[in-house]
Structure formats: structure tokens, C-alpha cells
Design a protein around this motif. Structure first.
Motif, mmCIF file in Angstrom:
data_model
loop_
_atom_site.group_PDB
_atom_site.id
_atom_site.type_symbol
_atom_site.label_atom_id
_atom_site.label_comp_id
_atom_site.label_asym_id
_atom_site.label_seq_id
_atom_site.Cartn_x
_atom_site.Cartn_y
_atom_site.Cartn_z
ATOM 1 N N TYR A 93 43.840 43.633 42.545
ATOM 2 C CA TYR A 93 44.411 42.319 42.836
ATOM 3 C C TYR A 93 43.634 41.255 42.066
ATOM 4 C CZ TYR A 93 46.192 38.609 45.998
ATOM 5 O OH TYR A 93 46.800 37.500 46.536
ATOM 6 N N VAL A 94 44.331 40.427 41.303
ATOM 7 C CA VAL A 94 43.703 39.356 40.522
ATOM 8 C C VAL A 94 43.889 38.026 41.240
ATOM 9 C CG1 VAL A 94 43.980 37.947 38.441
ATOM 10 C CG2 VAL A 94 43.856 40.422 38.253
ATOM 11 N N THR A 95 42.811 37.259 41.349
ATOM 12 C CA THR A 95 42.895 35.924 41.929
ATOM 13 C C THR A 95 41.716 35.080 41.469
ATOM 14 O OG1 THR A 95 43.136 34.674 44.004
ATOM 15 C CG2 THR A 95 41.611 36.539 44.039
ATOM 16 N N HIS A 96 41.899 33.753 41.520
ATOM 17 C CA HIS A 96 40.760 32.844 41.360
ATOM 18 C C HIS A 96 40.418 32.230 42.713
ATOM 19 C CE1 HIS A 96 44.321 30.198 40.892
ATOM 20 N NE2 HIS A 96 43.586 29.349 41.591
ATOM 21 N N ASP A 97 41.129 32.655 43.762
ATOM 22 C CA ASP A 97 40.937 32.122 45.114
ATOM 23 C C ASP A 97 39.923 32.994 45.857
ATOM 24 O OD1 ASP A 97 41.169 31.627 47.908
ATOM 25 O OD2 ASP A 97 43.185 30.811 47.629
ATOM 26 N N GLN A 98 38.743 32.444 46.108
ATOM 27 C CA GLN A 98 37.692 33.256 46.711
ATOM 28 C C GLN A 98 37.998 33.649 48.151
ATOM 29 O OE1 GLN A 98 34.053 30.781 47.607
ATOM 30 N NE2 GLN A 98 35.005 29.458 46.104
ATOM 31 N N ILE A 99 38.796 32.850 48.865
ATOM 32 C CA ILE A 99 39.153 33.227 50.232
ATOM 33 C C ILE A 99 40.005 34.493 50.215
ATOM 34 C CG2 ILE A 99 40.382 32.530 52.321
ATOM 35 C CD1 ILE A 99 39.559 29.678 51.778
ATOM 36 N N GLU A 100 40.961 34.569 49.290
ATOM 37 C CA GLU A 100 41.759 35.794 49.148
ATOM 38 C C GLU A 100 40.850 36.981 48.860
ATOM 39 O OE1 GLU A 100 44.906 35.455 46.291
ATOM 40 O OE2 GLU A 100 45.934 33.886 47.401
ATOM 41 N N ALA A 101 39.903 36.781 47.950
ATOM 42 C CA ALA A 101 39.000 37.870 47.584
ATOM 43 C C ALA A 101 38.148 38.307 48.772
ATOM 44 C CB ALA A 101 38.099 37.437 46.427
ATOM 45 N N MET A 102 37.574 37.357 49.479
ATOM 46 C CA MET A 102 36.664 37.676 50.579
ATOM 47 C C MET A 102 37.376 38.359 51.736
ATOM 48 S SD MET A 102 33.550 36.661 49.778
ATOM 49 C CE MET A 102 32.611 36.279 51.243
ATOM 50 N N THR A 103 38.634 37.992 51.974
ATOM 51 C CA THR A 103 39.345 38.521 53.145
ATOM 52 C C THR A 103 40.107 39.803 52.869
ATOM 53 O OG1 THR A 103 41.201 37.032 52.658
ATOM 54 C CG2 THR A 103 39.575 36.270 54.267
ATOM 55 N N SER B 62 39.449 30.587 35.606
ATOM 56 C CA SER B 62 40.454 30.722 34.553
ATOM 57 C C SER B 62 39.769 31.051 33.228
ATOM 58 C CB SER B 62 41.247 29.415 34.415
ATOM 59 O OG SER B 62 41.946 29.140 35.602
ATOM 60 N N GLY B 63 40.351 31.999 32.497
ATOM 61 C CA GLY B 63 39.791 32.384 31.206
ATOM 62 C C GLY B 63 38.689 33.418 31.271
ATOM 63 N N SER B 64 38.443 33.980 32.469
ATOM 64 C CA SER B 64 37.364 34.961 32.604
ATOM 65 C C SER B 64 37.769 36.358 32.145
ATOM 66 C CB SER B 64 36.876 35.018 34.053
ATOM 67 O OG SER B 64 37.931 35.376 34.926
ATOM 68 N N GLY B 65 39.074 36.597 31.953
ATOM 69 C CA GLY B 65 39.545 37.903 31.475
ATOM 70 C C GLY B 65 40.135 38.789 32.558
ATOM 71 N N LYS B 66 40.268 38.284 33.767
ATOM 72 C CA LYS B 66 40.720 39.139 34.875
ATOM 73 C C LYS B 66 42.180 39.593 34.716
ATOM 74 C CE LYS B 66 41.261 35.056 37.861
ATOM 75 N NZ LYS B 66 40.951 34.072 36.796
ATOM 76 N N SER B 67 43.080 38.686 34.333
ATOM 77 C CA SER B 67 44.481 39.077 34.154
ATOM 78 C C SER B 67 44.644 40.000 32.953
ATOM 79 C CB SER B 67 45.368 37.833 33.972
ATOM 80 O OG SER B 67 45.475 37.126 35.189
#
Length: 374
Positions: A190-200, A39-44
């Protein structure tokens, strides 16, 4: 087929606060890119700048090779799904999904075809006549996804769209989103903080922290070859262990313990001229034995993670986490740890950047197989 998105030295500031600092990124036509970070990294904010919902402070955005900084949101031909549903409360499910198509006076038969396709894809047929207030949170999110799908835009932007779904629905929705992309080949961000979503889901992951890109690579390489300490510790659950270490002759000294490095690592690190460094190893790359390990310590905490136990082990001057399928390890036990040197990582102590590897990656496990071990 989607189109190329190019970001050149993109900066976003609010007064004196820098939200994004010089982002350079090219997203290929039809590629699935996941913007991942805390959160707060600037992705959104970055996603909203691509969509035209946020002004660019500095830098240039190109869509399909054309400068788009001043192009309005409505003229960018983008379908976007937000974390909050933003549905029209007085419209039915069908009306919400087809609103943009009707506004653009699309042929009625085409609207019907796209609507039915989206309803089937997201299991919304039983709810076609319901109003948003008559739906659960998960159902509303699926309506928002369907509304974006029927636009069939060249660009498909999603801002944490699955965060309001339960675990089972999130898994199903991830699979459906990948199928949708493979069907239409939009450029997918696609924006997420969920690494499983990102990896898959990702073809490539863009890992962000404090407004800067930390790493851009395939999920496999992000996991197996992190560029810096942040990348190493953010990816993985539990994250990578990072320990201060020294190289002495052919031994790696960790606290008051030491073990012999393989010749490949010793030669590699000597060539780098790094003697005081950070040693990284993932919890699953330890093997716990009763005696004769490379390192040893006392088990001070254990946690069941399903198939594995995560054991927190006190090495004296530091603690590490190791995974074990064995249930007999108890708090207070002395555990000996064998280090899988094929999966060691070494980082510069001064800038926390990865020093590299003497081993090449072997082809083999898929992203899902890598992440299933965590």
C-alpha cells in the motif's frame, strides 16, 4: 494466501535521474506493507515496478521465489487500485466490478457471489446500475476498490487509493481494507504519504526518501525508535524536535541552557564517544510547568489541535514545539519544560543516524494509542 515478494538491489533511472537507488526488501507472504514517504520519494514507482507497469533498470524482482523482471503485467496475478479510478465510462458499477472476471470466463454463480460480497463490503448496493459519471469521487474510488477485491489475487497493490475520499469515508475504508486482508491474506502493498494510514494499517512500514529506504519496521518501532533524523521528523504531527546539543560531564547543553542527564544516558553516550550531537524529543514528551523545568523559553505561537495545544517556544538559539492540554498558556508567557528522558533520542551530528538507547521498550500501548496522542 499471498506469496513472497523479494526485491534485490532494485534501481530505477530515467536518463541520468536516479529515482530508486538499490532497494533491498523482502515482503513476507500475507504481510501488509505500507510504502510511506513524501512526494517524489519513489514509492509509487516502486509499486509500479512490482506490478510490471514500470521496467526495472537494474536489480532483480522475485515473486514467490521466481525471477519476474521479464514477466508481463498480466501474468503476475496482481490486483491493483490506482489513485485515479480508471473506470470504464460506458459500463455500470456492476459491469466495471466484474469486467475482469467475465473476461476470464469465470463461472457466473462465482461472479455473482464475489460481486455481492464486494457491494456489501463497500456499501455500493444502491449504485449497481449507475454509470461512473453518475457517481461521486468517493463512490468511484469504492468501485475501483471493489474491482480489485473480486479478483482475489495473491498480491493486492494499492497506490494512494483513499486520497479522494472524505475523512469519514477514509476511516471506514481503512477498516474495510484491513478486514479484506484478514479475510483473504493477500500480500498487501500500500502506497501513501499519509502517516496515519501507515501507522494504523501496516504490519511493517517501509519509509522512503529520495529513492532510498530510510527504515523498515513495525509502526510502533518507527514511531518510538526512529533510525535517523529523517524518520524522526517525518513521523508525528507535529514531528520530533531536533536540537543541536553537547555532552559535558553529566549535563546536556542545549544553546545556553543545560540540564542533568540520567546516569543511563550519560554512560551510554560516553561509551559512544559522542559529545557534539543532535538531541531529539517529541512534543508530547515535554511537561510544561510554571517553574523549575529542565529548559525554559517564551511562547511565541500556539495552535489548537483538538484535545491539545501545540505551543511553539523560543529557547533563545532554537525553537521547539511542545503539547499541552492546558489552555492558559498565552503568547509571551515563559514556559518551563520538564524533559521525559525515557523518551529522548540522540543522533550523530555527522551522519544523522540514531545512536541507540540505554532503555528497552516496554510492552504496552497499541499503535492506535500511540498515534492518538499526536
Amino acid at each position: 494466501m499471498g506469496k513472497v515478494i523479494q526485491l534485490s538491489n532494485i534501481v530505477k533511472k530515467y536518463d541520468d535521474s536516479i529515482i530508486l537507488a538499490g532497494i533491498d526488501l523482502t515482503i513476507k507472504a500475507g504481510e501488509r506493507i505500507v510504502l510511506l514517504g513524501p512526494s517524489g520519494s519513489g514509492k509509487s514507482t516502486l509499486l509500479r515496478m512490482i506490478a510490471g507497469l514500470e521496467k526495472i533498470t537494474d536489480g532483480e524482482l522475485f515473486l514467490d521465489g521466481k525471477l519476474a523482471n521479464q514477466v508481463s503485467c498480466g501474468e503476475r496475478d496482481m490486483a491493483m487500485v490506482f489513485q485515479n479510478y480508471a473506470l470504464y465510462p460506458h459500463m455500470s458499477v456492476n459491469e466495471n466490478i466484474t469486467f475482469a472476471l467475465r473476461s476470464n470466463r469465470l463461472d457466473k454463480r462465482e461472479i455473482e457471489t464475489r460481486l455481492n460480497e464486494a457491494l456489501d463490503m463497500l456499501d455500493l448496493k444502491p449504485y449497481q446500475t449507475r454509470l461512473p459519471k453518475e457517481l461521486s469521487g468517493g463512490q468511484r474510488q469504492r468501485v475501483a476498490l471493489a474491482r480489485a477485491i473480486v479478483k482475489r489475487s495473491e498480491y493486492f497493490l494499492l497506490d494512494e487509493p483513499l486520497s479522494n475520499l472524505d475523512v469519514r469515508l477514509r476511516l471506514d475504508a481503512r477498516m474495510e481494507l484491513v478486514k479484506i486482508h484478514e479475510m483473504y491474506q493477500q500480500t498487501f502493498v500500500y502506497v501513501t504519504h499519509d502517516q496515519i494510514e501507515a501507522m494504523t494499517m501496516a504490519h511493517r512500514i517501509v519509509l522512503l526518501n529520495e529513492g532510498m529506504i530510510q527504515m523498515v519496521d513495525t509502526p510502533r518501532n518507527v514511531y518510538l525508535r526512529p533510525t535517523n533524523v529523517f524518520s524522526a521528523t517525518f513521523i508525528g504531527a507535529p514531528g520530533m524536535n531536533i536540537l543541536e546539543a553537547q555532552l559535558r560531564s553529566n549535563e546536556l547543553v542545549v544553546g545556553n541552557q543545560f540540564f542533568t542527564l540520567k546516569e543511563e544516558w550519560r554512560k551510554f553516550l560516553l561509551e559512544k564517544g559522542e559529545f557534539h550531537l543532535l538531541f531529539g524529543i517529541r512534543p508530547e514528551h515535554f511537561t510544561l510547568v510554571n517553574h523549575g523545568g529542565d529548559l525554559q523559553g517564551k511562547v511565541i505561537y500556539r495552535e489548537l489541535l483538538g484535545q491539545n495545544y501545540a505551543l511553539t517556544i523560543d529557547l533563545g538559539e532554537s525553537t521547539i514545539i511542545a503539547l499541552s492540554e492546558e489552555s492558559h498558556w498565552k503568547i509571551g508567557d515563559t514556559a518551563h519544560l520538564l524533559v521525559d528522558q525515557k523518551n529522548c533520542h540522540f543522533f550523530s551530528k555527522s551522519n544523522q543516524m540514531n545512536l541507540g538507547y540505554p532503555f528497552t521498550l516496554e510492552e504496552g500501548e497499541s499503535t492506535n494509542e500511540i498515534f492518538a496522542s499526536i
